[in-house]
Design a protein around this motif. Sequence first.
Motif, PDB file in Angstrom:
ATOM      1  N   LEU A   1      42.952  54.531  28.232  1.00 60.06           N
ATOM      2  CA  LEU A   1      44.003  54.359  29.229  1.00 60.06           C
ATOM      3  C   LEU A   1      44.592  52.953  29.179  1.00 60.06           C
ATOM      4  O   LEU A   1      45.818  52.776  29.269  1.00 60.06           O
ATOM      5  CB  LEU A   1      43.462  54.647  30.626  1.00 60.06           C
ATOM      6  CG  LEU A   1      43.185  56.121  30.953  1.00 60.06           C
ATOM      7  CD1 LEU A   1      42.422  56.236  32.270  1.00 60.06           C
ATOM      8  CD2 LEU A   1      44.492  56.910  31.033  1.00 60.06           C
TER       9      LEU A   1
ATOM     10  N   ARG B   1      48.616  52.320  28.447  1.00 66.78           N
ATOM     11  CA  ARG B   1      49.459  51.619  29.427  1.00 66.78           C
ATOM     12  C   ARG B   1      50.020  50.322  28.852  1.00 66.78           C
ATOM     13  O   ARG B   1      51.134  49.908  29.192  1.00 66.78           O
ATOM     14  CB  ARG B   1      48.675  51.336  30.709  1.00 66.78           C
ATOM     15  CG  ARG B   1      48.439  52.546  31.588  1.00 66.78           C
ATOM     16  CD  ARG B   1      49.737  53.064  32.167  1.00 66.78           C
ATOM     17  NE  ARG B   1      49.541  54.248  32.992  1.00 66.78           N
ATOM     18  CZ  ARG B   1      50.487  55.124  33.263  1.00 66.78           C
ATOM     19  NH1 ARG B   1      51.702  54.962  32.758  1.00 66.78           N
ATOM     20  NH2 ARG B   1      50.248  56.174  34.019  1.00 66.78           N
TER      21      ARG B   1
ATOM     22  N   ASN C   1      53.118  51.451  26.802  1.00 67.42           N
ATOM     23  CA  ASN C   1      54.247  52.016  27.547  1.00 67.42           C
ATOM     24  C   ASN C   1      53.853  52.171  29.010  1.00 67.42           C
ATOM     25  O   ASN C   1      53.122  53.095  29.377  1.00 67.42           O
ATOM     26  CB  ASN C   1      54.641  53.372  26.948  1.00 67.42           C
ATOM     27  CG  ASN C   1      55.826  54.004  27.663  1.00 67.42           C
ATOM     28  OD1 ASN C   1      56.373  53.446  28.617  1.00 67.42           O
ATOM     29  ND2 ASN C   1      56.221  55.186  27.219  1.00 67.42           N
ATOM     30  N   GLU C   2      54.331  51.274  29.837  1.00 70.63           N
ATOM     31  CA  GLU C   2      53.984  51.300  31.263  1.00 70.63           C
ATOM     32  C   GLU C   2      54.531  52.544  31.972  1.00 70.63           C
ATOM     33  O   GLU C   2      53.992  52.971  32.994  1.00 70.63           O
ATOM     34  CB  GLU C   2      54.506  50.041  31.963  1.00 70.63           C
ATOM     35  CG  GLU C   2      53.812  48.756  31.547  1.00 70.63           C
ATOM     36  CD  GLU C   2      54.319  47.554  32.328  1.00 70.63           C
ATOM     37  OE1 GLU C   2      55.284  47.732  33.118  1.00 70.63           O
ATOM     38  OE2 GLU C   2      53.772  46.459  32.161  1.00 70.63           O
ATOM     39  N   ASP C   3      55.613  53.116  31.451  1.00 68.26           N
ATOM     40  CA  ASP C   3      56.289  54.219  32.131  1.00 68.26           C
ATOM     41  C   ASP C   3      55.825  55.601  31.694  1.00 68.26           C
ATOM     42  O   ASP C   3      56.300  56.608  32.221  1.00 68.26           O
ATOM     43  CB  ASP C   3      57.809  54.110  31.901  1.00 68.26           C
ATOM     44  CG  ASP C   3      58.385  52.826  32.456  1.00 68.26           C
ATOM     45  OD1 ASP C   3      57.924  52.388  33.521  1.00 68.26           O
ATOM     46  OD2 ASP C   3      59.289  52.254  31.813  1.00 68.26           O
TER      47      ASP C   3
ATOM     48  N   LYS D   1      53.983  59.065  31.373  1.00 65.74           N
ATOM     49  CA  LYS D   1      53.298  59.933  32.319  1.00 65.74           C
ATOM     50  C   LYS D   1      51.965  60.369  31.698  1.00 65.74           C
ATOM     51  O   LYS D   1      51.938  60.882  30.576  1.00 65.74           O
ATOM     52  CB  LYS D   1      54.133  61.172  32.637  1.00 65.74           C
ATOM     53  CG  LYS D   1      55.486  60.859  33.265  1.00 65.74           C
ATOM     54  CD  LYS D   1      55.320  60.236  34.638  1.00 65.74           C
ATOM     55  CE  LYS D   1      56.672  60.026  35.315  1.00 65.74           C
ATOM     56  NZ  LYS D   1      56.544  59.319  36.619  1.00 65.74           N
ATOM     57  N   ILE D   2      50.870  60.162  32.422  1.00 65.33           N
ATOM     58  CA  ILE D   2      49.543  60.506  31.911  1.00 65.33           C
ATOM     59  C   ILE D   2      48.900  61.550  32.810  1.00 65.33           C
ATOM     60  O   ILE D   2      48.774  61.351  34.027  1.00 65.33           O
ATOM     61  CB  ILE D   2      48.634  59.267  31.814  1.00 65.33           C
ATOM     62  CG1 ILE D   2      49.258  58.204  30.892  1.00 65.33           C
ATOM     63  CG2 ILE D   2      47.252  59.664  31.305  1.00 65.33           C
ATOM     64  CD1 ILE D   2      48.442  56.927  30.791  1.00 65.33           C
TER      65      ILE D   2
ATOM     66  N   TYR E   1      45.400  54.621  36.879  1.00 64.08           N
ATOM     67  CA  TYR E   1      46.120  54.566  35.613  1.00 64.08           C
ATOM     68  C   TYR E   1      46.754  55.891  35.211  1.00 64.08           C
ATOM     69  O   TYR E   1      47.390  55.975  34.156  1.00 64.08           O
ATOM     70  CB  TYR E   1      45.168  54.111  34.495  1.00 64.08           C
ATOM     71  CG  TYR E   1      44.514  52.786  34.776  1.00 64.08           C
ATOM     72  CD1 TYR E   1      45.240  51.603  34.727  1.00 64.08           C
ATOM     73  CD2 TYR E   1      43.158  52.723  35.113  1.00 64.08           C
ATOM     74  CE1 TYR E   1      44.632  50.384  35.001  1.00 64.08           C
ATOM     75  CE2 TYR E   1      42.546  51.501  35.387  1.00 64.08           C
ATOM     76  CZ  TYR E   1      43.281  50.340  35.329  1.00 64.08           C
ATOM     77  OH  TYR E   1      42.687  49.131  35.612  1.00 64.08           O
TER      78      TYR E   1
ATOM     79  N   ASP F   1      48.837  59.775  36.319  1.00 65.05           N
ATOM     80  CA  ASP F   1      49.883  60.304  37.186  1.00 65.05           C
ATOM     81  C   ASP F   1      49.525  61.658  37.793  1.00 65.05           C
ATOM     82  O   ASP F   1      50.188  62.118  38.725  1.00 65.05           O
ATOM     83  CB  ASP F   1      51.191  60.435  36.401  1.00 65.05           C
ATOM     84  CG  ASP F   1      51.685  59.083  35.921  1.00 65.05           C
ATOM     85  OD1 ASP F   1      52.264  58.336  36.737  1.00 65.05           O
ATOM     86  OD2 ASP F   1      51.472  58.756  34.737  1.00 65.05           O
TER      87      ASP F   1
ATOM     88  N   CYS G   1      45.860  59.025  43.317  1.00 57.44           N
ATOM     89  CA  CYS G   1      46.848  59.628  42.428  1.00 57.44           C
ATOM     90  C   CYS G   1      47.002  61.097  42.806  1.00 57.44           C
ATOM     91  O   CYS G   1      46.123  61.672  43.447  1.00 57.44           O
ATOM     92  CB  CYS G   1      46.444  59.473  40.957  1.00 57.44           C
ATOM     93  SG  CYS G   1      45.348  60.756  40.336  1.00 57.44           S
TER      94      CYS G   1
END
Length: 251
Positions: free
Chosen positions: A93, A97, A100-102, A104-105, A133, A135, A164
């Motif tokens: 994770l 991250r 790519n911070e954006d 979707k995980i 961390y 989504d 989350c």
Amino acid sequence: MLGERPYVISIAGFDPSGGAGILADVKCFEQHQVYGFGVCSALTVQTDDHFISCEWINAEQIITQLEPLFAKFRISACKIGLIKDIEVLLQVLFFIRAQNEDIKIILDPVLKASAGFQFHQWSMTQLNSVLRYIDLITPNYSEMLSMGSAETAEETAGLLAAHCPVLLKGGHNIMAIGTDLLFENTDVFELKPRFVSDRQKHGSGCVLSAAITANLALGHTLNDACKHGKIYIEDFLNSNSTLLGYHSYDR
């Protein structure tokens, strides 16, 4: 053209039967018209109804597989399934991250194989270290009960939802079979089935989380992605009478 499709990735186990794990996820991705990458997190020996053994892939090996993909492609969404333990999960994770911070995980916590093999016994304390961390987490009722100390799966899901969103899958809920609950912030959305199926499929949890991952990559909201994913998995469950489902998506 290839570039017109969103890129998504599955980090999951290799199942030689193709019913679960990477192979099932990539079949699902293709039906949704997203381009799917696959990174192996475990080598399993199994069929649709018999689990024999599992050889784990460590965090360094997983990240080595991920590095060239993230270096070349803008990956919109990532589904994580079977993985060795929380420590390996955290390292993976952190790497994702950082790229790519954006992204979707989606985490599908595979604690037990459908054939009965027990992989993990994760606790709320362990999960709290990873939920920030991701989504969405997609446990079924049995998994949710085993992960918490609350009397009901719904109570545990509510506690996790403070960190989350949680999709509590209803396939194992004898009180409301097939009804899923999406916990998002303080809201709870009930996702009822179009029909209740008595057919079981090897890897159905993998396929549902992969369908949601694909729909998020296509730009749907979390709520809509879960609704679309539910329609896909219902068709998958009813595709034939065997334990190995057929992938087909009529838009």
